[in-house]
Design an enzyme around this catalytic site. Structure first.
Site, mmCIF file in Angstrom:
data_model
loop_
_atom_site.group_PDB
_atom_site.id
_atom_site.type_symbol
_atom_site.label_atom_id
_atom_site.label_comp_id
_atom_site.label_asym_id
_atom_site.label_seq_id
_atom_site.Cartn_x
_atom_site.Cartn_y
_atom_site.Cartn_z
ATOM 1 N N ASP A 104 0.468 1.954 -24.572
ATOM 2 C CA ASP A 104 1.835 1.446 -24.420
ATOM 3 C C ASP A 104 2.565 1.426 -25.756
ATOM 4 O O ASP A 104 1.945 1.341 -26.821
ATOM 5 C CB ASP A 104 1.806 0.010 -23.890
ATOM 6 C CG ASP A 104 1.270 -0.046 -22.479
ATOM 7 O OD1 ASP A 104 1.440 0.934 -21.747
ATOM 8 O OD2 ASP A 104 0.688 -1.086 -22.130
HETATM 9 N N1 URA Z 1 -3.875 -1.627 -21.293
HETATM 10 C C1 URA Z 1 -2.649 -2.040 -21.631
HETATM 11 O O1 URA Z 1 -2.177 -3.054 -21.125
HETATM 12 N N2 URA Z 1 -1.948 -1.337 -22.525
HETATM 13 C C2 URA Z 1 -2.411 -0.217 -23.109
HETATM 14 O O2 URA Z 1 -1.716 0.395 -23.918
HETATM 15 C C3 URA Z 1 -3.693 0.199 -22.753
HETATM 16 C C4 URA Z 1 -4.397 -0.516 -21.835
#
Ligand code: URA
Length: 237
Positions: A103
């Site tokens: 993310d």
């Molecule tokens: N889980 C999440 O919440 N964010 C990420 O970037 C990867 C796994």
């Protein structure tokens, strides 16, 4: 460009090795055998074959890990004009791309490659690749919360697979919990923690399979070693 330089840039062999390959009659340029030194080629238009296969500089495979800072997207371009991880690896002269995603607000280990088969091994659901994350939270999780994370949480009507979850320590800026999952559902770790009532302040991925981020500085990348690549491919486990 000298033919042996081109062959080396394609990752087939060193320049000296490329000379031997040429001398042994394994190289054709535009359909003609070239088994002598001194041949110059036009890298963007001439067709070079080694052992009957057309080679290109794109055929050199790159396998790297990047320590992604937060506030970068893991797409190759972004409609909203946000910084992309591509800007952090612009010194690599090949079309590499991120394997899976992290993310915008998550930092840590991102593998990038231009090898589609390798990317497929790491992302295909039939290959179980564990990914470990450290989440900074405002208070430690109790046993009941940890147990819920471990046994599965319902997200969008579907249970998450069993996970590993443990309180790590009281960090400098809060408490830390380590969560290891092998699925890659949207914002999975954040949503799992949210579901057990934890307040996530930051999230960082520290490992993919047996490959760990170590002390690679944020925003920097390094090549994966052959041993790391083989382990991720599932060889030499
Ligand atoms: N889980 C999440 O919440 N964010 C990420 O970037 C990867 C796994």
């Amino acid at each position: 460009m000298r033919l042996q330089k081109f062959i080396a840039e394609c990752g087939i062999a060193s320049r000296r090795g490329a000379e031997k390959i040429i001398e042994s009659g394994r190289v054709y340029v535009n359909g003609d055998l070239v088994d002598y030194m001194g041949c110059e080629i036009e890298p963007d238009t001439d067709v070079v074959e080694v052992d009957g296969r057309v080679i290109s500089r794109e055929s050199k495979k790159y396998y790297i890990m990047l320590n992604k800072p937060k506030n970068y997207v893991t797409t190759v371009s972004d409609d909203l004009g946000r910084p992309t991880v591509m800007q952090l690896v612009s010194d690599i002269k090949a079309r590499i791309y991120p394997v899976g995603r992290l993310d915008f607000d998550t930092s840590g280990l991102l593998i990038m490659t231009n090898d589609g088969d390798f990317a497929n091994i790491l992302t295909h659901p039939k290959h179980v690749v564990n990914k470990a994350y450290i989440a900074r939270i405002d208070k430690p999780l109790d046993e009941a919360q940890l147990e819920r994370l471990r046994s599965g949480i319902e997200l969008d009507g579907v249970m998450t697979s069993p996970a590993r979850a443990e309180n790590i320590k009281r960090g400098q800026r809060g408490f830390e919990v380590k969560i290891t999952i092998h699925e890659g559902r949207n914002r999975q770790v954040r949503r799992m923690l949210d579901a057990v009532g934890a307040n996530v302040m930051s999230l960082k991925r520290i490992s993919v399979g047996s490959v760990t981020l170590g002390n690679l500085p944020e925003g920097k990348w390094r090549r994966l070693s052959d041993a790391e690549i083989n382990k991720l491919r599932g060889k030499n486990k």
